[in-house]
Write an enzyme that holds these catalytic residues in place. Sequence first.
Site, PDB file in Angstrom:
ATOM      1  N   HIS A 188       0.468  -1.481  -0.590  1.00 45.77           N
ATOM      2  CA  HIS A 188      -0.129   0.066   0.077  1.00 45.77           C
ATOM      3  C   HIS A 188       0.531   1.803  -0.277  1.00 45.77           C
ATOM      4  O   HIS A 188       0.339   2.546  -0.474  1.00 45.77           O
ATOM      5  CB  HIS A 188      -0.823   0.180   1.511  1.00 45.77           C
ATOM      6  N   SER A 189       2.017   1.097   0.216  1.00 46.21           N
ATOM      7  CA  SER A 189       3.111   2.565   0.431  1.00 46.21           C
ATOM      8  C   SER A 189       3.103   3.097  -1.278  1.00 46.21           C
ATOM      9  O   SER A 189       3.592   4.003  -0.866  1.00 46.21           O
ATOM     10  CB  SER A 189       3.918   2.316   1.046  1.00 46.21           C
TER      11      SER A 189
END
Length: 469
Positions: free
Chosen positions: A140-141
Amino acid sequence: MERFSGQDASFLYMETPSVHMHTLKIAVIDLPAKIPYADVFDLVRVSMESKLHLVPRLRLRPVEVPGGLHHPMWVKDPNFNIGRHLYRAKIAEPGGHREMDQAIAEIASTQLPRDRPLWETWLLEGLADGGVVLVTKIHHSLADGVASATMLGEVMNVERNHDDLDARNPTWVPEPLPSRRTLIKDAFRDQREQLGAIGPLMRRTVKGSVNVLKNMKHRATAVPYPFVTPRTVFNRTLSPRRSFASTSLPLAEFKAVKRAANVTLNDVVLATVAGALDQFFDARAEHLSRPLIASVPMAVPSSDDAPRTAGNRVANLFTSLCNDISDPLERLQKIHAVTSQSKEIQQQLGMDTLLDWSEAAPAGLYRWILGAFSQSGLSDIMPPAANLIISNVRGPDHPLYVAGARLRAIYSVGPAIEGIGLNITGWSYCGDLSFALIADADAIPDPHLITDALRGALDELQQATGITP
């Protein structure tokens, strides 16, 4: 070399051995009669390698700053090899949809290594109808839902006959990993710049809070607050194992309910999920002490509003699923009212205020707060901020192809997080709204109990709005 934004870094900080912060992007593909390679795995490798230059971050790896003095850096991976990111597995017999979902659950249950770019793609073979499945795990980063949708558009083709497998791509020039001294020096420099933003941000936050308080008496509908939530089977400390389920429903049916009830498409999605969860809890003979609260990610526009293939710009809206209302139409209208009011509060506070605080907050403190909660076990004691996460992402409305093979269906879902062990995402593609669900496997061993109930919940909404299913 570039620094993680505060929000991008937060998804790294939240990760623990049982909290996996990757998202899943799943494409079910119909293979043509002939492919230009003897092995479909070679076709996948060559196709993906030909597109890497379009999404530069797929070749960047994270590098931590010594002592956690600042957020990590994105650095070109000097050891990049696409072979370290591609895997294959076989779907168990008889190769149906449930077996596909189980294979995806197993992939979702392991974390991405951090010594390379934060993604990997699995080729799943063995579907009974001859199709194959590509499961891409993206941290998700690296990208949120909006960036992922743009990324998908970059790496897929809109024409079946478009063949760029042999196209010449820009030369990849990696860079050596930065020295310890460089990382520390750049961290101190960037921290000084950050500190200067705190004063103006504090004033803007106070102004937004005053606006919210001023308008409180004019609200026609009460809005839910974080942590004022019922405790459910999926609100607990996570295990490392994940369960997964998927299904597709006609997008036109959601739009018909939207028009008939004069609400938004997102409202209809929320009401459909609420109806399915009612059936799930009824089957368990579990009574909710109060309505479920959903955290709904919302894209925060940037100043230039340019398409992006990486990064996160997300705010979370809290809304009620109104499970205390049994009539489907009345519930839908109440969800619309509550969600509209919550959006208004977000706008009064400033959509980008929390994003700016994630940038201004000292990295060490930010890391400690997020990491400490993920590892604390408090989820078994205190109520969660929200009961579940529900997303609705607009995907392409035209067919996509990879190396001449048509994508039959696309599913996408974000992670379950500590205390919130259920994430449901709807992704539209070619006339379907495809739902994917990820859950803590110890809490919900078979999430198909929820996805199977979506069909009946949507039928109830159609009947309540005068539409014949």
